[in-house]
Design a protein around this motif. Structure first.
Motif, PDB file in Angstrom:
ATOM      1  N   GLY A  30       0.785  -1.243   0.000  1.00 23.33           N
ATOM      2  CA  GLY A  30       0.000   0.000   0.000  1.00 23.33           C
ATOM      3  C   GLY A  30       0.810   1.284   0.000  1.00 23.33           C
ATOM      4  N   ALA A  31       0.106   2.388   0.127  1.00 20.66           N
ATOM      5  CA  ALA A  31       0.643   3.714   0.409  1.00 20.66           C
ATOM      6  C   ALA A  31       1.704   4.194  -0.565  1.00 20.66           C
ATOM      7  CB  ALA A  31       1.191   3.764   1.825  1.00 20.66           C
ATOM      8  N   VAL A  32       1.648   3.804  -1.804  1.00 26.94           N
ATOM      9  CA  VAL A  32       2.592   4.306  -2.794  1.00 26.94           C
ATOM     10  C   VAL A  32       2.136   5.678  -3.269  1.00 26.94           C
ATOM     11  CG1 VAL A  32       3.675   3.900  -5.033  1.00 26.94           C
ATOM     12  CG2 VAL A  32       3.168   1.970  -3.525  1.00 26.94           C
ATOM     13  N   ALA A  33       3.010   6.661  -3.193  1.00 26.40           N
ATOM     14  CA  ALA A  33       2.639   8.021  -3.533  1.00 26.40           C
ATOM     15  C   ALA A  33       2.357   8.157  -5.023  1.00 26.40           C
ATOM     16  CB  ALA A  33       3.747   8.986  -3.128  1.00 26.40           C
ATOM     17  N   ALA A  34       1.258   8.819  -5.350  1.00 28.43           N
ATOM     18  CA  ALA A  34       0.851   8.963  -6.748  1.00 28.43           C
ATOM     19  C   ALA A  34       1.684   9.997  -7.488  1.00 28.43           C
ATOM     20  CB  ALA A  34      -0.625   9.353  -6.810  1.00 28.43           C
ATOM     21  N   ASP A 285      20.384  15.079  -3.019  1.00 24.35           N
ATOM     22  CA  ASP A 285      19.046  14.508  -2.866  1.00 24.35           C
ATOM     23  C   ASP A 285      18.940  13.727  -1.557  1.00 24.35           C
ATOM     24  OD1 ASP A 285      19.018  15.508  -5.411  1.00 24.35           O
ATOM     25  OD2 ASP A 285      18.061  13.761  -6.308  1.00 24.35           O
ATOM     26  N   PHE A 286      17.762  13.801  -0.934  1.00 29.07           N
ATOM     27  CA  PHE A 286      17.579  13.219   0.392  1.00 29.07           C
ATOM     28  C   PHE A 286      16.177  12.633   0.544  1.00 29.07           C
ATOM     29  CE2 PHE A 286      20.410  16.847   0.525  1.00 29.07           C
ATOM     30  CZ  PHE A 286      21.527  16.353   1.187  1.00 29.07           C
ATOM     31  N   ILE A 287      16.035  11.738   1.513  1.00 26.95           N
ATOM     32  CA  ILE A 287      14.733  11.304   1.993  1.00 26.95           C
ATOM     33  C   ILE A 287      14.529  11.935   3.361  1.00 26.95           C
ATOM     34  CG2 ILE A 287      13.329   9.349   2.755  1.00 26.95           C
ATOM     35  CD1 ILE A 287      14.901   7.595   0.803  1.00 26.95           C
ATOM     36  N   THR A 288      13.383  12.575   3.557  1.00 26.99           N
ATOM     37  CA  THR A 288      13.057  13.121   4.865  1.00 26.99           C
ATOM     38  C   THR A 288      11.878  12.352   5.465  1.00 26.99           C
ATOM     39  OG1 THR A 288      11.608  14.782   3.851  1.00 26.99           O
ATOM     40  CG2 THR A 288      13.867  15.457   4.390  1.00 26.99           C
ATOM     41  N   VAL A 289      11.877  12.278   6.767  1.00 29.10           N
ATOM     42  CA  VAL A 289      10.738  11.732   7.512  1.00 29.10           C
ATOM     43  C   VAL A 289      10.017  12.904   8.157  1.00 29.10           C
ATOM     44  CG1 VAL A 289       9.976  10.192   9.359  1.00 29.10           C
ATOM     45  CG2 VAL A 289      12.018   9.615   8.020  1.00 29.10           C
ATOM     46  N   GLU A 290       8.764  13.106   7.774  1.00 27.19           N
ATOM     47  CA  GLU A 290       7.947  14.122   8.442  1.00 27.19           C
ATOM     48  C   GLU A 290       6.962  13.407   9.353  1.00 27.19           C
ATOM     49  OE1 GLU A 290       6.237  17.413   6.403  1.00 27.19           O
ATOM     50  OE2 GLU A 290       7.918  17.608   5.000  1.00 27.19           O
ATOM     51  N   ARG A 302       5.150  10.346   7.071  1.00 30.26           N
ATOM     52  CA  ARG A 302       5.308  10.392   5.618  1.00 30.26           C
ATOM     53  C   ARG A 302       6.780  10.543   5.256  1.00 30.26           C
ATOM     54  NH1 ARG A 302       0.422  13.309   6.524  1.00 30.26           N
ATOM     55  NH2 ARG A 302      -1.356  12.314   5.463  1.00 30.26           N
ATOM     56  N   LEU A 303       7.178   9.872   4.172  1.00 37.94           N
ATOM     57  CA  LEU A 303       8.525   9.986   3.632  1.00 37.94           C
ATOM     58  C   LEU A 303       8.481  10.827   2.364  1.00 37.94           C
ATOM     59  CD1 LEU A 303       9.804   6.278   3.872  1.00 37.94           C
ATOM     60  CD2 LEU A 303       9.710   8.028   5.670  1.00 37.94           C
ATOM     61  N   LYS A 329      10.220  19.072  -3.118  1.00 45.87           N
ATOM     62  CA  LYS A 329       9.949  17.821  -2.415  1.00 45.87           C
ATOM     63  C   LYS A 329       8.766  17.116  -3.068  1.00 45.87           C
ATOM     64  CE  LYS A 329       7.673  18.334   1.624  1.00 45.87           C
ATOM     65  NZ  LYS A 329       7.293  18.842   2.976  1.00 45.87           N
ATOM     66  N   HIS A 330       8.761  15.775  -2.976  1.00 45.49           N
ATOM     67  CA  HIS A 330       7.655  14.954  -3.463  1.00 45.49           C
ATOM     68  C   HIS A 330       7.391  13.863  -2.433  1.00 45.49           C
ATOM     69  CE1 HIS A 330       7.427  16.670  -7.492  1.00 45.49           C
ATOM     70  NE2 HIS A 330       8.727  16.529  -7.614  1.00 45.49           N
ATOM     71  N   LEU A 331       6.137  13.544  -2.229  1.00 43.81           N
ATOM     72  CA  LEU A 331       5.763  12.460  -1.328  1.00 43.81           C
ATOM     73  C   LEU A 331       6.210  11.122  -1.913  1.00 43.81           C
ATOM     74  CD1 LEU A 331       4.202  11.540   1.231  1.00 43.81           C
ATOM     75  CD2 LEU A 331       2.172  11.374  -0.233  1.00 43.81           C
TER      76      LEU A 331
END
Length: 391
Positions: A30-34, A285-290, A302-303, A329-331
């Motif tokens: 689940g939860a794959v960002a569109a 480029d990075f991954i953030t955790v909000e 959310r990542l 940024k992109h979800l």
């Protein structure tokens, strides 16, 4: 006095539910960002029972996590303010078999107490550990403390030896220092409990990258139900400690309004959102955790993919003007639609390569030492290989 303990992993963990073992749950993808072309999937979650201990201290408060590919071990930092036990980090293993955690418990191999500049363990409430990363070759570790701005205790970025000894401090810009007015109001610097939650190293290990959980006081508001917050991402030369660049990262508004007060002794309604961790994909480029929280509702995790490319360099600016171009940024992934309660996720690291060649991410949640029914959880996710080539 520095301490380091080691025993056989099978004897490390204890807790009220230990007889039944740790809860291992396979969860839906689940939860794959569109709005992002790369697929991120949740593969597995391991939940540690409440009350678990290791080496005579609570195994909890895990707020930082980093994987050493050379040894296959993880370092996990506790955010204990030397109140439930000493300020510390753990070395542990989370072996993966196929696309799931291989064991029903983390194999905790050792506990290392962190030293203050005095060479002794931190005094109670003298530190608030939040993020940790190995330096190249495992020769040392970088770690952050949020400090306590309300009492004038500054945040910091420090280097420690593998045995926990103080090595040096990497200076933060003056704009981060807490400043109080004559009447005691915080008028500048990092917000209390919203400082250096995030730390990562660029792939070559030459740059340390930190991000504030929310905006500096002089830069703008904290995130609310109606407002974003302009956090600062700082790029520091790891060798010299000099700032190389600084950019604005906009934290999204709080996801939900509180519906009930927090348990005693707090007894107040609470809602916030901030960056709880960051992980480098490349130099830019990075991954953030909000992490968003609302009492009575829980956590929304959310990542995001984000980049410094094209963002304004605000290095040396004492206060933002509001005209800066923030980081794009992109979800990437939304736990709220995945069918699992992620809990209070504060740590993220690259894990082992999976059988299909995709990279794995391993996340950990902070149980807040049981307050508000918090639990320590380890999450295993897969990420398409193309993410590292995003442009």
């Amino acid at each position: 006095m520095r301490t380091r303990h080691g025993v056989r992993p099978a004897r490390v963990l204890s807790g009220g539910l230990m007889a039944a073992g740790l809860l291992l749950t396979v969860l839906p993808t689940g939860a794959v960002a569109a709005d992002h072309p790369y697929r991120v999937r949740l593969l597995d979650t391991l939940t540690v029972p409440a009350g678990t201990t290791a080496f005579g201290m609570p195994f909890g408060g895990l707020s930082g996590l980093d994987h050493d590919r050379r040894t296959g071990t993880y370092v996990a930092l506790s955010d204990d303010r030397s109140e439930n036990g000493k300020a510390r980090f753990y070395t542990l293993r989370l072996p993966v078999h196929g696309t799931a955690f291989a064991h029903d418990q983390p194999d905790v191999e050792s506990l290392t107490v962190l030293d203050d500049v005095t060479g002794e363990p931190f005094a109670p409430k003298a530190v608030d550990p939040e993020a940790i990363r190995w330096t190249p070759g495992g020769r040392s570790l970088l770690w952050t403390s949020e400090g306590a701005s309300n009492s004038g205790q500054p945040a910091f970025l420090r280097e420690a030896s593998p045995s926990g000894a103080y090595v040096r401090e990497l200076p933060l810009p003056e704009a981060y220092a807490p400043v109080r007015s004559a009447d005691g109001k915080l008028v500048a610097g990092v917000r209390n409990n919203q400082a250096l939650e995030g730390l990562t190293l660029t792939p070559d290990g030459r740059k340390a990258v930190t991000v504030t959980e929310n905006a500096l006081v002089q830069d703008g508001p904290a995130a609310s139900l109606t407002a974003k917050s302009p956090s600062r991402l700082l790029v520091t030369d790891r060798r010299t400690g000099k700032p190389l660049a600084e950019h604005v990262y906009e934290v999204d508004p709080v996801s939900d309004a509180p519906t009930a007060p927090l348990p005693a002794p707090v007894n107040t309604y609470s809602a916030d959102r901030g960056v709880s961790e960051i992980l480098a994909i490349s130099d830019t480029d990075f991954i953030t955790v909000e992490r968003s929280f609302a009492s009575g509702v829980g956590f929304a995790i959310r990542l995001y993919w984000t980049t410094t490319r094209g963002a304004t360099d605000v290095r040396g600016e004492e206060a933002l003007s509001g005209s800066e171009r923030p980081m794009r940024k992109h979800l990437l992934y939304d736990f709220t639609t995945s069918g699992t309660d992620a809990d209070n996720v504060e740590g993220i690291t690259w894990g082992p390569t999976l059988p299909d060649g995709s990279r794995s991410l391993v996340l950990v949640s902070d149980d807040n030492f049981g307050f508000n029914s918090g639990l320590t959880k380890f999450h295993l996710l897969s990420v398409d290989r193309g993410l590292t080539k995003h442009s």
